[in-house]
Design an enzyme around this catalytic site. Structure first.
Site, PDB file in Angstrom:
ATOM      1  N   HIS A  82       0.994  -1.092  -0.003  1.00 28.00           N
ATOM      2  CA  HIS A  82       0.057  -0.006  -0.051  1.00 28.00           C
ATOM      3  C   HIS A  82       0.867   1.337  -0.056  1.00 28.00           C
ATOM      4  O   HIS A  82       2.140   1.259   0.341  1.00 28.00           O
ATOM      5  CB  HIS A  82      -0.680   0.101   1.192  1.00 28.00           C
ATOM      6  CG  HIS A  82      -0.231  -0.105   2.502  1.00 28.00           C
ATOM      7  ND1 HIS A  82       0.221   1.003   3.004  1.00 28.00           N
ATOM      8  CD2 HIS A  82       0.001  -0.700   3.329  1.00 28.00           C
ATOM      9  CE1 HIS A  82       0.775   0.840   4.126  1.00 28.00           C
ATOM     10  NE2 HIS A  82       0.798  -0.280   4.409  1.00 28.00           N
ATOM     11  N   GLU A 268      -2.256  -7.326   7.033  1.00 29.48           N
ATOM     12  CA  GLU A 268      -1.117  -7.200   7.788  1.00 29.48           C
ATOM     13  C   GLU A 268      -0.969  -7.776   9.111  1.00 29.48           C
ATOM     14  O   GLU A 268      -1.989  -8.351   9.457  1.00 29.48           O
ATOM     15  CB  GLU A 268      -1.139  -5.609   7.911  1.00 29.48           C
ATOM     16  CG  GLU A 268       0.192  -5.084   8.538  1.00 29.48           C
ATOM     17  CD  GLU A 268       1.634  -5.581   7.884  1.00 29.48           C
ATOM     18  OE1 GLU A 268       1.849  -6.658   7.582  1.00 29.48           O
ATOM     19  OE2 GLU A 268       2.292  -4.508   7.740  1.00 29.48           O
TER      20      GLU A 268
END
Length: 409
Positions: A82, A268
């Protein structure tokens, strides 16, 4: 007649001939009128190797790191981290800031959006009051804007591209566009920063500035400058800015985009840090209507804990489970938008024993919005069964022999 080599009988080619007299030379000649192949009864099956141990030993002694796999058991995966999030900025100042609830499920910063747009196919959104985009041509659609384009690669129905003279493309050109990246599917981790990065990098046309909250009004199809086809669902609804929390952004259409699917296996490092705790699925569905969230359950985040943070081994096992899921999918070109710890620990399971440069490409930590492309292969019995069940074929395969002539065999 039979031919043999090293004691192994080979298939016999039998020719049907016709004898005739040549008028000019007064000699007899023959012409072939048909052909077929007969297989010796004791010929081993053609899909088996008679001495697999010897063959494997020879390969290991000559080229131990080279592998060959039929192409339909492989896919190209574009792994993307990201863009910069507000939690990244705070964490660089003080690592303990990652534990602050101020950055729960953090959004992209302005820089993060710029990084994702430079990676991607979309024109810059500018903000909801920014300049309108040039009206696209009506001749050919792509995942971003329509222009006169060459046809996409046969293996990918979604070929992200611009015409070379596209006025919306700044210099340097966006990477996905400039490299003509084929993408059949976008898999994204269900966290705000990953979803926003996926939308900016692989999404469609930005909505009109007067489209309100992105859920009504505007043009007939809700897309700036397009003709009146049926409205495409929004990939992302418009977002209002909030200082230090999120950046104002226009709504983004799903028109011309590959499918987007959220997958919790690639999220994550789970636990302790609020920035890694996802929001409710119902909130994501409202903000990202065209993204498939069917694999993200339940509505609340049941995986995140304030007391326990995943170990490296737990991340790796989750990452390997994700790769097995990815390998079983029918798509051949897949973009995965995920996170630094997940990507690092998952990819560190591979490439051991490879050249140092190769290991560096696989194992180094990702920068914000970095993309690396790897080939994923799986030639296991499980993968073969999945390919057969899904009807996945090698589109480039050409059956030779009599198949090529259309003659009976």
């Amino acid at each position: 007649m039979q031919s043999s080599f090293a004691g192994v009988k080979a298939p016999v080619t039998v020719y049907a001939t016709k004898l005739y007299r040549c008028n000019s030379t007064n000699r007899f000649k023959t012409t072939i009128t048909g052909v077929h192949q007969a297989k010796s009864a004791d010929m081993p099956p053609t899909n088996k190797v008679t001495d697999p141990e010897d063959a494997e030993t020879t390969r290991k002694s000559v080229c131990p790191r080279i592998s060959l796999v039929p192409v339909r058991y492989t896919k190209v995966v574009h792994f993307v981290r990201h863009g910069q999030g507000f939690h990244n900025v705070a964490g660089h100042i003080n690592h303990d800031n990652y534990k602050l609830w101020d950055y729960a499920d953090a959004h992209l910063t302005e820089l993060g959006w710029q990084q994702a747009e430079q990676l991607g196919a979309c024109p810059p959104s500018q903000h909801s009051r920014g300049p309108r985009l040039p009206a696209p041509s009506k001749t050919k659609r792509c995942a971003c804007i329509t222009h006169h384009l060459p046809p996409p690669a046969p293996s990918s129905p979604f070929h992200l591209d611009y015409a070379p003279t596209c006025p919306a493309l700044p210099r340097p050109g966006r990477h996905v566009v400039a490299t003509r990246l084929p993408v059949d599917l976008v898999v994204v981790a269900p966290l705000q920063r990953a979803l926003e990065t996926a939308v900016a990098a692989f999404g469609g046309l930005h909505q009109r500035a007067d489209h309100g909250n992105g859920n009504g009004g505007g043009d007939a199809d809700g897309v700036d400058g397009t003709d009146g086809a049926a409205a495409a669902p929004l990939l992302m609804a418009a977002q209002e800015g909030l200082e230090g929390k999120r950046v104002e952004r226009r709504a983004v259409s799903s028109r011309g985009c590959p499918p987007f699917i959220a997958q919790e296996l690639c999220r994550e490092h789970i636990g302790v840090h609020p920035c890694d705790r996802r929001s409710e699925v119902s909130a994501y569905k409202e903000r990202f209507p065209a993204v498939d969230f069917s694999l993200v359950q339940p509505d609340e985040d049941a995986l995140w804990s304030a007391e326990h943070r995943e170990s490296k081994d737990e991340i790796r096992r989750r990452g390997l489970a994700f790769l097995k899921w990815l390998a079983a999918r029918p798509e051949r070109h897949i973009a995965v938008v995920s996170h630094s710890s997940f990507l690092h620990f998952t990819l560190s399971c591979f490439g051991q024993g490879a050249a140092e440069a190769v290991q560096g490409e696989m194992h180094k930590w990702y920068d914000n919005c970095e993309m690396r492309s790897l080939v994923l292969s799986d030639d296991s019995e499980e993968a073969a069964a999945a390919m057969a069940a899904g009807g996945t074929a090698d589109e480039w395969h050409f059956a030779g022999g009599l198949h090529a002539t259309g003659r009976p065999h």
